[in-house]
Design an enzyme around this catalytic site. Structure first.
Site, PDB file in Angstrom:
ATOM      1  N   ILE A 155      60.776  19.744   7.445  1.00  0.00           N
ATOM      2  CA  ILE A 155      60.929  20.466   8.715  1.00  0.00           C
ATOM      3  C   ILE A 155      60.903  19.486   9.893  1.00  0.00           C
ATOM      4  O   ILE A 155      61.744  19.551  10.794  1.00  0.00           O
ATOM      5  CB  ILE A 155      59.821  21.538   8.857  1.00  0.00           C
ATOM      6  N   THR A 232      53.775  25.446  14.310  1.00  0.00           N
ATOM      7  CA  THR A 232      54.491  26.347  13.390  1.00  0.00           C
ATOM      8  C   THR A 232      54.119  25.992  11.950  1.00  0.00           C
ATOM      9  O   THR A 232      54.826  26.382  11.026  1.00  0.00           O
ATOM     10  CB  THR A 232      56.029  26.228  13.563  1.00  0.00           C
ATOM     11  N   SER A 233      53.009  25.254  11.784  1.00  0.00           N
ATOM     12  CA  SER A 233      52.695  24.747  10.445  1.00  0.00           C
ATOM     13  C   SER A 233      51.633  25.605   9.737  1.00  0.00           C
ATOM     14  O   SER A 233      51.980  26.460   8.920  1.00  0.00           O
ATOM     15  CB  SER A 233      52.275  23.296  10.549  1.00  0.00           C
ATOM     16  N   ARG A 234      50.375  25.399  10.056  1.00  0.00           N
ATOM     17  CA  ARG A 234      49.297  26.231   9.516  1.00  0.00           C
ATOM     18  C   ARG A 234      48.199  26.332  10.580  1.00  0.00           C
ATOM     19  O   ARG A 234      47.870  25.344  11.249  1.00  0.00           O
ATOM     20  CB  ARG A 234      48.694  25.629   8.237  1.00  0.00           C
ATOM     21  N   ASP A 258      52.948  29.928  15.914  1.00  0.00           N
ATOM     22  CA  ASP A 258      53.567  30.829  14.936  1.00  0.00           C
ATOM     23  C   ASP A 258      52.587  31.091  13.800  1.00  0.00           C
ATOM     24  O   ASP A 258      52.860  31.902  12.918  1.00  0.00           O
ATOM     25  CB  ASP A 258      54.857  30.199  14.387  1.00  0.00           C
ATOM     26  N   GLU A 263      44.938  34.461  10.571  1.00  0.00           N
ATOM     27  CA  GLU A 263      46.108  35.356  10.534  1.00  0.00           C
ATOM     28  C   GLU A 263      46.127  36.313   9.350  1.00  0.00           C
ATOM     29  O   GLU A 263      46.783  37.359   9.403  1.00  0.00           O
ATOM     30  CB  GLU A 263      47.417  34.541  10.556  1.00  0.00           C
ATOM     31  N   HIS A 295      53.975  34.355  12.354  1.00  0.00           N
ATOM     32  CA  HIS A 295      54.423  33.595  11.183  1.00  0.00           C
ATOM     33  C   HIS A 295      55.857  33.989  10.790  1.00  0.00           C
ATOM     34  O   HIS A 295      56.114  34.400   9.660  1.00  0.00           O
ATOM     35  CB  HIS A 295      53.467  33.810   9.999  1.00  0.00           C
ATOM     36  N   GLN A 296      56.756  33.884  11.750  1.00  0.00           N
ATOM     37  CA  GLN A 296      58.139  34.264  11.482  1.00  0.00           C
ATOM     38  C   GLN A 296      59.084  33.069  11.422  1.00  0.00           C
ATOM     39  O   GLN A 296      60.301  33.246  11.325  1.00  0.00           O
ATOM     40  CB  GLN A 296      58.631  35.281  12.529  1.00  0.00           C
ATOM     41  N   PHE A 298      59.819  31.079   9.117  1.00  0.00           N
ATOM     42  CA  PHE A 298      60.644  31.035   7.882  1.00  0.00           C
ATOM     43  C   PHE A 298      61.679  32.149   7.837  1.00  0.00           C
ATOM     44  O   PHE A 298      62.549  32.143   6.954  1.00  0.00           O
ATOM     45  CB  PHE A 298      59.723  31.200   6.645  1.00  0.00           C
TER      46      PHE A 298
HETATM   47  P1  NAD Z   1      56.763  18.470   3.854  1.00  0.00           P
HETATM   48  O1  NAD Z   1      55.796  18.330   2.724  1.00  0.00           O
HETATM   49  O2  NAD Z   1      58.212  18.215   3.594  1.00  0.00           O
HETATM   50  O3  NAD Z   1      56.319  17.498   5.055  1.00  0.00           O
HETATM   51  C1  NAD Z   1      55.020  17.381   5.502  1.00  0.00           C
HETATM   52  C2  NAD Z   1      54.880  15.975   6.075  1.00  0.00           C
HETATM   53  O4  NAD Z   1      53.580  15.870   6.672  1.00  0.00           O
HETATM   54  C3  NAD Z   1      54.970  14.866   5.010  1.00  0.00           C
HETATM   55  O5  NAD Z   1      55.943  13.911   5.393  1.00  0.00           O
HETATM   56  C4  NAD Z   1      53.572  14.265   4.991  1.00  0.00           C
HETATM   57  O6  NAD Z   1      53.561  12.883   4.703  1.00  0.00           O
HETATM   58  C5  NAD Z   1      53.126  14.548   6.417  1.00  0.00           C
HETATM   59  N1  NAD Z   1      51.678  14.445   6.635  1.00  0.00           N
HETATM   60  C6  NAD Z   1      50.672  14.662   5.757  1.00  0.00           C
HETATM   61  N2  NAD Z   1      49.487  14.421   6.359  1.00  0.00           N
HETATM   62  C7  NAD Z   1      49.767  14.032   7.629  1.00  0.00           C
HETATM   63  C8  NAD Z   1      48.965  13.633   8.733  1.00  0.00           C
HETATM   64  N3  NAD Z   1      47.626  13.580   8.638  1.00  0.00           N
HETATM   65  N4  NAD Z   1      49.585  13.319   9.889  1.00  0.00           N
HETATM   66  C9  NAD Z   1      50.928  13.357   9.987  1.00  0.00           C
HETATM   67  N5  NAD Z   1      51.739  13.718   8.982  1.00  0.00           N
HETATM   68  C10 NAD Z   1      51.163  14.054   7.823  1.00  0.00           C
HETATM   69  O7  NAD Z   1      56.536  19.930   4.438  1.00  0.00           O
HETATM   70  P2  NAD Z   1      57.563  20.805   5.301  1.00  0.00           P
HETATM   71  O8  NAD Z   1      58.441  21.587   4.393  1.00  0.00           O
HETATM   72  O9  NAD Z   1      58.180  19.952   6.345  1.00  0.00           O
HETATM   73  O10 NAD Z   1      56.554  21.844   5.971  1.00  0.00           O
HETATM   74  C11 NAD Z   1      55.578  21.419   6.902  1.00  0.00           C
HETATM   75  C12 NAD Z   1      54.552  22.521   7.043  1.00  0.00           C
HETATM   76  O11 NAD Z   1      55.181  23.651   7.671  1.00  0.00           O
HETATM   77  C13 NAD Z   1      54.077  23.093   5.673  1.00  0.00           C
HETATM   78  O12 NAD Z   1      52.984  22.368   5.199  1.00  0.00           O
HETATM   79  C14 NAD Z   1      53.731  24.515   5.997  1.00  0.00           C
HETATM   80  O13 NAD Z   1      52.340  24.543   6.247  1.00  0.00           O
HETATM   81  C15 NAD Z   1      54.505  24.818   7.270  1.00  0.00           C
HETATM   82  N6  NAD Z   1      55.517  25.889   7.123  1.00  0.00           N
HETATM   83  C16 NAD Z   1      55.503  26.908   8.007  1.00  0.00           C
HETATM   84  C17 NAD Z   1      56.445  27.929   7.931  1.00  0.00           C
HETATM   85  C18 NAD Z   1      56.491  29.060   8.927  1.00  0.00           C
HETATM   86  O14 NAD Z   1      57.097  30.108   8.638  1.00  0.00           O
HETATM   87  N7  NAD Z   1      55.921  28.923  10.107  1.00  0.00           N
HETATM   88  C19 NAD Z   1      57.387  27.900   6.888  1.00  0.00           C
HETATM   89  C20 NAD Z   1      57.384  26.815   6.009  1.00  0.00           C
HETATM   90  C21 NAD Z   1      56.435  25.817   6.106  1.00  0.00           C
END
Ligand code: NAD
Length: 333
Positions: A155, A232-234, A258, A263, A295-296, A298
């Site tokens: 992402i 938008t991560s967690r 998000d 949540e 959380h939309q 995705f």
């Molecule tokens: P990914 O595994 O491809 O990438 C995550 C990156 O974070 C990796 O490159 C990793 O090395 C890096 N990372 C790990 N620890 C770190 C730190 N301390 N500092 C900086 N970078 C660090 O994951 P992704 O597919 O890109 O997804 C990222 C996050 O988005 C997921 O973990 C998930 O929690 C979240 N997500 C949210 C939604 C949503 O609907 N809002 C949907 C999908 C995923």
């Protein structure tokens, strides 16, 4: 072969049925979240399919194992809600959908930035009331602003490409340095430098023991006054109380969420007739410079299709005893 799906919404059922084949097994769709109280609903299934807010702690996994469940198929990328050691000790495999549409989340991240900046949500309501005044809607050019991207995985990389198109200065932070990012002329810097330099900060790293409360009162102090913070991560990446203090003091100028740490009790449900019991999100919703979506990120058609296809492929690999290409092992964390 029965697969019990927890936490399903009509759109989940639709996309899984659309991609069901003769080899997919029998689907049982439940609206209930997986918890200690609902785990018995998995009886008779070898596979459970779960989502972001289902509980997969040691106790639930122990009960799943006793019911004969052998595979947990996450229909999401993040796996912070799964006790992987417990799954391993009960010989339950865990698979996920590592990348279904990085564009969906990256584009939603941009939508949050643009909305907070140009206040289109407020403009929409104003114009409908024939209020054509611009006062209060002043934004800034994204061009030449410094944006910090924490996590340049699937992402984060797509998000960097989008920002590049806007002419932003981008700083990245990730323990794994990707050639695709440096090829865009984006430098990797330490988190401290990113916090002090950026006008906008966006989180794209997973939630784990080392990233929990990455955004806290200490790191907020390091940031520029008026910073825009987007998550938008967690939810657990942010200490919400510290962020509320930052918003009250003006240190944080804009906040886009998000995801939210608590949540699981709120999102994906219509609670509009109920009394909100969560005082933290209630406070966050009072700020005029806070935008919350449930959380939309995705939630695009392309992502739903890919989630269903990859999940069903993961299950089929397990049924046929093939290599599980999307298995999460303990050392993935
Ligand atoms: P990914 O595994 O491809 O990438 C995550 C990156 O974070 C990796 O490159 C990793 O090395 C890096 N990372 C790990 N620890 C770190 C730190 N301390 N500092 C900086 N970078 C660090 O994951 P992704 O597919 O890109 O997804 C990222 C996050 O988005 C997921 O973990 C998930 O929690 C979240 N997500 C949210 C939604 C949503 O609907 N809002 C949907 C999908 C995923």
């Amino acid at each position: 072969m029965k697969i019990t799906f927890f936490s399903t919404q009509p759109y989940d059922r639709e996309s899984f049925l659309k991609h069901q084949s003769d080899s997919s097994g029998e689907f049982v769709f439940l609206e209930a979240k997986l918890t200690e109280r609902t785990v018995s609903l998995a009886e008779g299934s070898k596979v459970v399919c779960v989502f972001v807010n289902d509980t997969l702690n040691a106790s639930v996994i122990h009960q799943l194992s006793q019911l004969g469940v052998q595979l947990i198929a996450l229909r999401c990328a993040g796996f912070n809600n799964v006790d992987l050691e417990a799954a391993h000790s009960h010989n339950i495999k865990v698979v996920r959908v590592p990348a279904y549409s990085p564009h969906a989340v990256a584009e939603h991240t941009l939508a949050m930035i643009m909305t907070l900046n140009r206040k289109t949500h407020k403009a929409y309501n104003r114009v409908r009331e024939q209020n054509f005044a611009l006062h209060g809607l002043l934004g800034f050019d994204l061009h030449q602003k410094t944006v910090g991207v924490i996590g340049t995985g699937h992402i984060g990389e797509v998000f960097c490409r989008i920002l590049h198109g806007f002419g932003c200065k981008i700083l990245a932070c990730d323990p794994i340095k990707k050639p695709a990012i440096t090829a865009m002329g984006i430098p990797y810097v330490a988190a401290d430098e990113l916090f002090t330099q950026c006008d906008i900060l966006s989180l794209h790293c997973p939630l784990n023991a080392s990233t929990r409360y990455l955004i806290n009162s200490t790191t907020i102090t390091q940031m520029k006054t008026g910073v825009m913070l987007i998550n938008t991560s967690r939810g657990g990446l942010i200490d919400s109380q510290a962020v509320i203090a930052g918003l009250k003091s003006g240190k944080i100028g804009y906040l886009g969420l998000d995801v939210y740490e608590q949540e699981a009790d709120l999102f994906f449900q219509n609670l509009s007739e109920q009394i909100l019991q969560d005082d933290i999100i209630a406070r966050l919703m009072t700020f005029p410079n806070v935008l919350i979506t449930a959380h939309q990120g995705f939630f695009t058609q392309e992502a739903l299709d890919q989630i269903a296809l990859t999940t069903l492929k993961n299950v089929e690999q397990w049924i046929h005893g093939e290599e599980l290409i999307n298995e999460i092992c303990i050392n993935n964390t």
